[in-house]
Design an enzyme around this catalytic site. Structure first.
Site, short mmCIF file in Angstrom:
data_model
loop_
_atom_site.label_atom_id
_atom_site.label_comp_id
_atom_site.label_asym_id
_atom_site.label_seq_id
_atom_site.Cartn_x
_atom_site.Cartn_y
_atom_site.Cartn_z
N LYS A 39 0.89 -1.17 0.11
CA LYS A 39 -0.07 0.10 -0.20
C LYS A 39 0.75 1.22 -0.03
O LYS A 39 2.17 1.24 0.50
CB LYS A 39 -0.79 -0.02 1.41
CG LYS A 39 -0.10 -0.11 2.64
CD LYS A 39 -0.91 -0.64 3.87
CE LYS A 39 -0.24 -0.51 4.90
NZ LYS A 39 -1.02 -1.06 5.98
N ARG A 138 -10.33 -0.65 14.82
CA ARG A 138 -10.22 0.15 13.73
C ARG A 138 -10.96 -0.39 12.37
O ARG A 138 -11.47 0.27 11.73
CB ARG A 138 -8.70 0.32 13.22
CG ARG A 138 -8.03 1.31 12.61
CD ARG A 138 -6.60 1.17 12.35
NE ARG A 138 -6.18 0.04 11.63
CZ ARG A 138 -5.08 -0.20 11.11
NH1 ARG A 138 -4.15 0.69 11.06
NH2 ARG A 138 -4.44 -1.40 10.50
N TYR A 260 16.00 30.14 7.69
CA TYR A 260 14.79 31.01 8.16
C TYR A 260 14.78 31.12 9.85
O TYR A 260 15.26 30.13 10.72
CB TYR A 260 13.64 30.17 7.76
CG TYR A 260 13.14 30.40 6.43
CD1 TYR A 260 12.99 31.47 5.86
CD2 TYR A 260 13.20 29.26 5.63
CE1 TYR A 260 12.53 31.80 4.44
CE2 TYR A 260 13.07 29.37 4.17
CZ TYR A 260 12.49 30.77 3.55
OH TYR A 260 12.47 30.78 2.30
N MET A 311 12.42 24.57 2.02
CA MET A 311 11.33 23.90 1.08
C MET A 311 12.39 23.01 0.15
O MET A 311 12.22 21.82 -0.08
CB MET A 311 10.48 24.64 0.16
CG MET A 311 9.53 23.84 -0.83
SD MET A 311 8.48 24.74 -1.92
CE MET A 311 7.61 25.78 -0.72
C1 LIG Z 1 -0.16 -2.07 6.86
C2 LIG Z 1 -0.59 -3.46 7.13
C3 LIG Z 1 0.08 -4.32 7.12
C4 LIG Z 1 1.67 -4.34 7.09
O1 LIG Z 1 2.05 -3.95 8.19
P1 LIG Z 1 3.68 -3.78 8.50
O2 LIG Z 1 3.79 -3.34 10.03
O3 LIG Z 1 4.24 -2.69 7.67
O4 LIG Z 1 4.33 -4.91 8.46
C5 LIG Z 1 -0.51 -5.72 7.49
N1 LIG Z 1 -1.98 -5.78 7.56
C6 LIG Z 1 -2.55 -4.64 7.56
C7 LIG Z 1 -4.00 -4.81 7.94
C8 LIG Z 1 -2.03 -3.37 7.56
O5 LIG Z 1 -2.78 -2.49 7.42
#
Ligand SMILES: *Cc1c(COP(=O)(O)O)cnc(C)c1O
Length: 378
Positions: A39, A138, A260, A311
């Site tokens: 992701k 969650r 800055y 930046m």
């Molecule tokens: C992001 C995620 C993972 C991977 O997690 P890592 O800690 O990066 O290995 C696995 N399962 C779910 C549901 C996630 O959201």
């Protein structure tokens, strides 16, 4: 070092990535599927290159967060590969998700109902993963949701569930009591559903031991070199090197301000280098006055980042290098073999995950090839 038209150079070592995949896969053994979380554009490293490299290393199951992320990688993978969409389908996108060849993680009764409605329309059973909330609050079905679901007639009709999963909140703290509580809750809820493969662990959970592996593990961070066992030596190979080109150096006297807000004032004669990476490159502004750069030729000298991050540039106090020549264009490491990702992230008050995913699209990216160990190409 090839010429680059940007000030920042992000080198991604696909051979190390593939090694990390194989290390995790071997750790869980052949009876457990080792999937990969890709992701957020493979944690910022570029899904277009990372996904094929993981596939060459043997990975066949991938997790993204959104439909768009899944659709982007689907053409890179054959029909033998499964892409799960962790957030599930947003209402109204079910048909598009299915048409894109993706499998949703169904997180709520509503998502289940919508996916079943699509199955009803298409007249086929549709593959899906079911998520259970084992205590992170969650994603996924709560115990009440499971009761509601199972009270229905043929609750899973139209679904071909291929995975039941949950996610650990505290896996990076092995002694945290939430781990066992979640493990117990997952097993209890899972037992109420029809038998199907199960998955609980991501990177850190995988290192809690075989009890946590079930049928599939879903590492992300560890693949990209982030330490899955914080506080202990990192078992993973580093994958990312971030370098910034030097623009110029100057000699300043005591009392002279840098950057800055006059955020740094030299208290001695100092040599200051301006490097061509800033917060516009996703290098966190919070690291100003706290982080370090390293000249690869002098790896033992930590050069403090001084003043605020701009930046497009930042300032480094290179006084400790003495009269070492520093030509314009020289690349200094902001993350590298002598300055791990975790150290840079800690200096910015964050974690490796956020630092990596935040690295913008502005860098020149070099991919060190996984197929020819010496090879390097852009
Ligand atoms: C992001 C995620 C993972 C991977 O997690 P890592 O800690 O990066 O290995 C696995 N399962 C779910 C549901 C996630 O959201």
């Amino acid at each position: 070092m090839p010429a680059a038209s940007t000030g920042g150079i992000l080198t991604i070592d696909l051979a190390a990535l593939a090694d990390n995949y194989r290390l995790l896969r071997d750790r869980v053994g052949p009876a457990v599927t080792c999937a990969a979380a890709v992701k957020a554009n493979a944690y910022g490293l570029g899904a277009a290159r990372v996904v094929p490299a993981l596939h060459r290393a043997g990975c066949r199951t991938f997790f993204v967060a959104h439909l768009a992320e899944g659709a982007a990688i689907r053409p890179l993978l054959g029909p033998d590969c499964t892409i799960f969409v962790l957030n599930g389908a947003m209402p109204g996108t079910e048909a598009a998700l299915h048409a894109a060849g993706l499998v949703p993680v169904l997180n709520s009764l509503e998502q289940i109902a919508h996916w079943r409605a699509l199955a009803h329309q298409t007249g086929a059973s549709l593959p899906a993963a079911l998520q259970l909330d084992s205590g992170m609050s969650r994603f996924g079905l709560s115990e009440d949701d499971v009761n509601t679901l199972l009270a229905e007639n043929a609750p899973l009709a139209g679904l071909a569930p291929t995975l039941v999963m949950s996610h650990l909140a505290c896996a990076d703290e092995p002694a945290h009591p939430a781990n066992h509580a979640q493990h117990t809750a997952f097993k209890r809820l899972r037992a109420r559903l029809p038998a199907m493969p199960a998955s609980l662990a991501a990177s850190s959970g995988l290192f809690l031991g075989p009890d946590w592996h079930f049928d599939m593990v879903r590492p992300g961070a560890a693949l990209y070199g982030i330490n899955p066992t914080p506080g202990q030596p990192n078992p993973m190979r580093p994958v990312v090197r971030l370098q910034a080109r030097l623009i110029q150096t100057r000699q300043i006297g005591p009392g002279t301000a840098v950057g800055y807000g006059a955020g740094f004032i030299a208290d001695r004669p100092s040599r200051i280098a301006t490097l061509a990476v800033g917060y516009g490159d996703g290098f966190p502004r919070a690291i100003g006055g706290r982080g370090h750069a390293i000249l690869p030729a002098r790896p033992n000298i930590m050069l403090p980042i001084v003043g605020r991050i701009s930046m497009d540039c930042l300032a480094v106090d290179v006084t400790a290098l003495g009269s070492t020549p520093l030509a314009a264009g020289t690349a200094l490491d902001l993350i590298g073999p002598h300055h791990p990702l975790e150290e840079a992230a800690a200096a910015a008050g964050t974690i490796g995950y956020e630092l990596l995913t935040g690295l913008g699209a502005r860098y020149h990216r070099l991919y060190r090839d996984d197929t020819s160990p010496q090879g390097e190409n852009a």
